[in-house]
Design an enzyme around this catalytic site. Sequence first.
Site, PDB file in Angstrom:
ATOM      1  N   GLY A  63       0.816  -1.183  -0.334  1.00  0.00           N
ATOM      2  CA  GLY A  63      -0.051   0.047   0.035  1.00  0.00           C
ATOM      3  C   GLY A  63       0.864   1.213   0.147  1.00  0.00           C
ATOM      4  O   GLY A  63       0.207   2.478  -0.595  1.00  0.00           O
ATOM      5  N   GLU A 119       3.989   4.705   5.273  1.00  0.00           N
ATOM      6  CA  GLU A 119       3.107   3.904   5.158  1.00  0.00           C
ATOM      7  C   GLU A 119       1.701   4.469   4.393  1.00  0.00           C
ATOM      8  O   GLU A 119       1.765   5.771   4.787  1.00  0.00           O
ATOM      9  CB  GLU A 119       2.843   3.093   6.620  1.00  0.00           C
ATOM     10  CG  GLU A 119       1.666   2.350   6.779  1.00  0.00           C
ATOM     11  CD  GLU A 119       1.462   1.051   5.998  1.00  0.00           C
ATOM     12  OE1 GLU A 119       1.892   1.233   4.909  1.00  0.00           O
ATOM     13  OE2 GLU A 119       1.243   0.062   6.672  1.00  0.00           O
ATOM     14  N   ASP A 120       1.141   3.825   4.088  1.00  0.00           N
ATOM     15  CA  ASP A 120      -0.291   4.438   3.440  1.00  0.00           C
ATOM     16  C   ASP A 120      -1.347   4.883   4.350  1.00  0.00           C
ATOM     17  O   ASP A 120      -1.745   6.002   4.528  1.00  0.00           O
ATOM     18  CB  ASP A 120      -1.172   3.393   2.314  1.00  0.00           C
ATOM     19  CG  ASP A 120      -1.381   2.026   3.040  1.00  0.00           C
ATOM     20  OD1 ASP A 120      -0.842   1.816   4.164  1.00  0.00           O
ATOM     21  OD2 ASP A 120      -1.948   1.126   2.399  1.00  0.00           O
ATOM     22  N   ASP A 123      -4.631   2.345  10.755  1.00  0.00           N
ATOM     23  CA  ASP A 123      -6.280   2.048  11.078  1.00  0.00           C
ATOM     24  C   ASP A 123      -6.059   1.381  12.467  1.00  0.00           C
ATOM     25  O   ASP A 123      -6.213   2.389  13.432  1.00  0.00           O
ATOM     26  CB  ASP A 123      -6.649   0.980   9.897  1.00  0.00           C
ATOM     27  CG  ASP A 123      -7.864   0.739   9.986  1.00  0.00           C
ATOM     28  OD1 ASP A 123      -8.682   1.387  10.557  1.00  0.00           O
ATOM     29  OD2 ASP A 123      -8.274  -0.412   9.428  1.00  0.00           O
ATOM     30  N   LYS A 151      -6.750   6.800  10.266  1.00  0.00           N
ATOM     31  CA  LYS A 151      -8.096   6.774  10.518  1.00  0.00           C
ATOM     32  C   LYS A 151      -8.085   6.598  12.129  1.00  0.00           C
ATOM     33  O   LYS A 151      -8.372   5.480  12.665  1.00  0.00           O
ATOM     34  CB  LYS A 151      -8.567   5.493   9.987  1.00  0.00           C
ATOM     35  CG  LYS A 151      -9.515   5.311   8.774  1.00  0.00           C
ATOM     36  CD  LYS A 151      -9.905   4.012   8.616  1.00  0.00           C
ATOM     37  CE  LYS A 151      -9.999   3.620   7.234  1.00  0.00           C
ATOM     38  NZ  LYS A 151     -10.359   2.234   6.892  1.00  0.00           N
ATOM     39  N   VAL A 173     -11.211   3.306   2.412  1.00  0.00           N
ATOM     40  CA  VAL A 173     -11.000   4.022   1.174  1.00  0.00           C
ATOM     41  C   VAL A 173      -9.864   3.265   0.249  1.00  0.00           C
ATOM     42  O   VAL A 173      -9.361   2.235   0.804  1.00  0.00           O
ATOM     43  CB  VAL A 173     -10.238   5.348   1.703  1.00  0.00           C
ATOM     44  CG1 VAL A 173     -11.144   6.240   2.426  1.00  0.00           C
ATOM     45  CG2 VAL A 173      -8.912   4.958   2.488  1.00  0.00           C
ATOM     46  N   ASP A 179      -5.870  -0.641  -1.790  1.00  0.00           N
ATOM     47  CA  ASP A 179      -6.564  -1.484  -2.702  1.00  0.00           C
ATOM     48  C   ASP A 179      -7.814  -1.631  -2.264  1.00  0.00           C
ATOM     49  O   ASP A 179      -8.207  -1.723  -0.867  1.00  0.00           O
ATOM     50  CB  ASP A 179      -5.839  -2.685  -2.865  1.00  0.00           C
ATOM     51  CG  ASP A 179      -5.887  -3.340  -1.548  1.00  0.00           C
ATOM     52  OD1 ASP A 179      -5.491  -3.142  -0.439  1.00  0.00           O
ATOM     53  OD2 ASP A 179      -6.259  -4.658  -1.598  1.00  0.00           O
ATOM     54  N   ARG A 185      -5.268   0.293  -6.908  1.00  0.00           N
ATOM     55  CA  ARG A 185      -4.029   0.973  -6.379  1.00  0.00           C
ATOM     56  C   ARG A 185      -3.671   2.152  -7.210  1.00  0.00           C
ATOM     57  O   ARG A 185      -2.760   2.928  -6.615  1.00  0.00           O
ATOM     58  CB  ARG A 185      -3.086   0.011  -6.129  1.00  0.00           C
ATOM     59  CG  ARG A 185      -3.340  -1.276  -4.952  1.00  0.00           C
ATOM     60  CD  ARG A 185      -2.027  -1.771  -4.752  1.00  0.00           C
ATOM     61  NE  ARG A 185      -2.072  -3.056  -4.025  1.00  0.00           N
ATOM     62  CZ  ARG A 185      -2.198  -3.370  -2.721  1.00  0.00           C
ATOM     63  NH1 ARG A 185      -2.196  -2.130  -2.039  1.00  0.00           N
ATOM     64  NH2 ARG A 185      -2.346  -4.420  -2.167  1.00  0.00           N
TER      65      ARG A 185
HETATM   66  P1  IMP Z   1      -3.839  -1.627  10.689  1.00  0.00           P
HETATM   67  O1  IMP Z   1      -3.006  -2.773  11.238  1.00  0.00           O
HETATM   68  O2  IMP Z   1      -5.440  -1.931  11.067  1.00  0.00           O
HETATM   69  O3  IMP Z   1      -3.540  -0.133  11.336  1.00  0.00           O
HETATM   70  O4  IMP Z   1      -4.094  -1.562   9.198  1.00  0.00           O
HETATM   71  C1  IMP Z   1      -2.898  -1.236   8.439  1.00  0.00           C
HETATM   72  C2  IMP Z   1      -2.909  -1.742   6.935  1.00  0.00           C
HETATM   73  O5  IMP Z   1      -4.398  -2.162   6.610  1.00  0.00           O
HETATM   74  C3  IMP Z   1      -2.617  -0.721   6.080  1.00  0.00           C
HETATM   75  O6  IMP Z   1      -1.510  -0.731   5.903  1.00  0.00           O
HETATM   76  C4  IMP Z   1      -3.480  -0.857   4.942  1.00  0.00           C
HETATM   77  O7  IMP Z   1      -2.737  -1.706   3.850  1.00  0.00           O
HETATM   78  C5  IMP Z   1      -4.824  -1.509   5.339  1.00  0.00           C
HETATM   79  N1  IMP Z   1      -5.758  -0.689   5.449  1.00  0.00           N
HETATM   80  C6  IMP Z   1      -6.602  -0.214   6.376  1.00  0.00           C
HETATM   81  N2  IMP Z   1      -7.486   0.655   6.065  1.00  0.00           N
HETATM   82  C7  IMP Z   1      -7.615   0.514   4.601  1.00  0.00           C
HETATM   83  C8  IMP Z   1      -8.489   1.272   4.053  1.00  0.00           C
HETATM   84  O8  IMP Z   1      -9.422   1.915   4.074  1.00  0.00           O
HETATM   85  N3  IMP Z   1      -8.349   0.948   2.705  1.00  0.00           N
HETATM   86  C9  IMP Z   1      -7.634   0.006   2.094  1.00  0.00           C
HETATM   87  N4  IMP Z   1      -6.492  -0.591   3.072  1.00  0.00           N
HETATM   88  C10 IMP Z   1      -6.798  -0.132   4.360  1.00  0.00           C
HETATM   89 MG    MG Z   2      -0.427  -1.159   4.177  1.00  0.00          MG
END
Ligand code: IMP
Ligand code: MG
Length: 198
Positions: A63, A119-120, A123, A151, A173, A179, A185
């Site tokens: 991402g 990082e993208d 979350d 987020k 998103v 993706d 992407r």
């Molecule tokens: P986390 O571990 O929950 O913080 O998630 C992080 C990873 O989940 C990110 O690096 C993204 O690759 C993916 N991700 C989280 N939210 C989204 C979204 O809204 N769209 C697409 N990928 C997401």
């Molecule tokens: Mg990611």
Amino acid sequence: MRWPADDTLWAMSKINPAMGFQPVLERVLISEEQLQTRVAEIAAQISNDYAGKDLLLICILRGGVVFLTDLMRKITIPHHIDFMAVTSYGVGARETSGKPRIMLDLNTDIRGRSVLLVEDIVDSGITLDHVLRLLQTREPASLDVCVLLDKKDRRQVEIPTTYVGFRIPNEYVFGYGLDVDEVFRNLPFIGILKAEYQ
Ligand code: IMP
Ligand code: MG
């Protein structure tokens, strides 16, 4: 047309990439112009903050790759790049499995270096927390996070973010590296996925 070629992946996805992104797009959240402006601002900050330092940008695949390539071209100081791959959701899933796995590790020794993770999106924070803990054991001089999207409402683990592009609402998103079931992407903007696909 069959897409992807792997039938099991295809069966788990609600979307049909062959139709393009329009059927799944609720609305554009961040335009291409807004993204480019903000990326330039962050690149200027980084160029200033890391002047004279041994900067290593680490991109988390997949991402983060679009953000990294735009960001690095706007950074004006010398730096190195490297990549890590961490598992995320898998097709059909819209949140983290909670157990990130490192699928590709660095080729670079980070000891004593100024490391900036690119990082993208953050979350739940589980992915970045995992990566930060791992990299900290390798004793970098500094370890910071540069994330395009935050987020915040979904956070389960606190993550220290030094650079944040945009704070966004709790919606799934896609585009600009992010993706939907591994496609879209390549879009130059960030869009919100329609509720029926979330
Ligand atoms: P986390 O571990 O929950 O913080 O998630 C992080 C990873 O989940 C990110 O690096 C993204 O690759 C993916 N991700 C989280 N939210 C989204 C979204 O809204 N769209 C697409 N990928 C997401
Ligand atoms: Mg990611």
